[in-house]
Design an enzyme around this catalytic site. Structure first.
Site, PDB file in Angstrom:
ATOM      1  N   VAL A   1     -13.328  19.154 134.302  1.00 25.79           N
ATOM      2  CA  VAL A   1     -13.111  18.651 135.656  1.00 25.79           C
ATOM      3  C   VAL A   1     -13.597  19.721 136.624  1.00 25.79           C
ATOM      4  O   VAL A   1     -13.306  20.910 136.442  1.00 25.79           O
ATOM      5  CB  VAL A   1     -11.630  18.344 135.919  1.00 25.79           C
ATOM      6  CG1 VAL A   1     -11.436  17.774 137.334  1.00 25.79           C
ATOM      7  CG2 VAL A   1     -11.083  17.371 134.882  1.00 25.79           C
ATOM      8  N   CYS A   2     -14.361  19.310 137.619  1.00 24.07           N
ATOM      9  CA  CYS A   2     -14.813  20.206 138.676  1.00 24.07           C
ATOM     10  C   CYS A   2     -15.557  21.404 138.079  1.00 24.07           C
ATOM     11  O   CYS A   2     -16.406  21.249 137.213  1.00 24.07           O
ATOM     12  CB  CYS A   2     -13.622  20.623 139.539  1.00 24.07           C
ATOM     13  SG  CYS A   2     -14.025  21.368 141.125  1.00 24.07           S
TER      14      CYS A   2
END
Length: 319
Positions: A105-106
């Site tokens: 994520v990210c």
């Protein structure tokens, strides 16, 4: 289906929502389907508590060294990915290759890339990180546009909410659309953002022109996607020659007029497919494509699926 294990890697300065967002999705699967779903564990180096970038303290279940190999390994992002302990990437380099599914994520993609787990793969991250990811890891094919990307058993996503979108897509893959939709409703989020949806709308993705005539043209395009949006017609609206207009538009917005128009029309067509009951022929005319075949070609080129397939997947009225 037996419960699948999800192991979340924790480290200092992790983004708390990159952890809690996907975890809430996976936990919701266990609630919605008792006996199946996921067994979620968290782990850090040495099993030590970590402090998130927002100041929260997270206490992991395990030391990474003692963690059994999970089905899904989730690597969140946060400021801690920019100055990480090399033992973390050593662990990922050792454990990652044999793990059935890797997920970031990210800026967690930076850790996967540093461990060599994204080499030769297509990946994405938060738009502020993509340039760094491409620069530091040239063997990674970085795509800065989508909210998430799947490449084999590796899935990478953009910012916080995109991690939720990706987790919902994985739940749908594992347990079916009905369960994923139930979780989305419980979390009050939409289950209709495909991975190849852009991180920004077409108008946000392009820069706003500095000169008022060009800004007016941008606004007019957004409000009239079905009009004649040829370079000649737009140039006349801006009171410029077609050649001067095309050159000035690209210089001030970062995209050609044709590319900008295509993004606006695709975005408008998607909204109508999601939110209206208009037929595809009507949507084709409304959005400036003229015929369903022209709309289909644009969708396949941009989104990898036909308008009919898109509506089946993402329109609440189609369920």
């Amino acid at each position: 289906m037996a419960k699948r294990t999800v192991l979340v890697v924790l480290f200092d300065d992790v983004q708390s929502l990159d952890v809690s967002g996907p975890v809430e999705v996976f936990a919701g699967a266990s609630v919605g389907r008792p006996g199946a779903g996921y067994e979620i564990r968290t782990a850090s180096l040495g099993g030590a508590p970590v402090r998130t970038s927002s100041g929260l303290t997270l206490v992991p279940d395990l030391d990474l060294a003692d963690a059994p190999r999970p089905h899904t390994l989730l690597v969140p992002g946060g400021p801690g990915t920019r100055n990480f302990d090399p033992r973390l990437t050593d662990w990922l380099r050792e454990r990652g290759p044999g793990t059935p599914r890797l997920m970031s994520v990210c800026s967690g993609a930076l850790l996967l890339a540093a461990a060599g787990l994204l080499d030769g793969r297509r990946a994405t991250s938060h738009w502020t990180v993509c340039e760094q990811l491409a620069r530091e890891h040239p063997d990674v094919e970085v795509d800065p546009d989508p909210i998430f990307v799947r490449d084999g058993n590796v899935a990478t996503s953009a910012g916080v909410t995109a991690g939720i979108d990706l987790a919902l897509a994985l739940v749908e893959e594992d347990h079916g659309r009905d369960l994923a939709l139930s979780i989305a409703r419980h979390l009050v989020v939409y289950l209709r953002r495909p991975g190849n949806q852009a991180q920004f709308s077409a108008q946000l993705a392009a820069q706003t022109a500095q000169r008022e005539p060009l800004r007016d043209v941008q606004r007019w395009i957004g409000e009239h996607p079905g009009a004649d949006l040829s370079v000649e017609a737009l140039a006349a609206r801006a009171r410029l020659s077609p050649r001067h207009f095309a050159r000035a538009f690209q210089a001030e917005t970062g995209v050609t007029p044709g590319r900008y128009v295509e993004r606006i029309r695709i975005e408008h067509a998607r909204r109508l497919l999601e939110d209206s009951t208009d037929g595809i022929a009507q949507i084709s005319r409304t959005c400036g494509y003229g015929t369903p075949e022209a709309l289909r070609r644009a969708f396949v080129k941009t989104l990898g699926q036909s308008p009919a397939e898109y509506r089946r997947r993402f329109s609440p009225t189609s369920r």
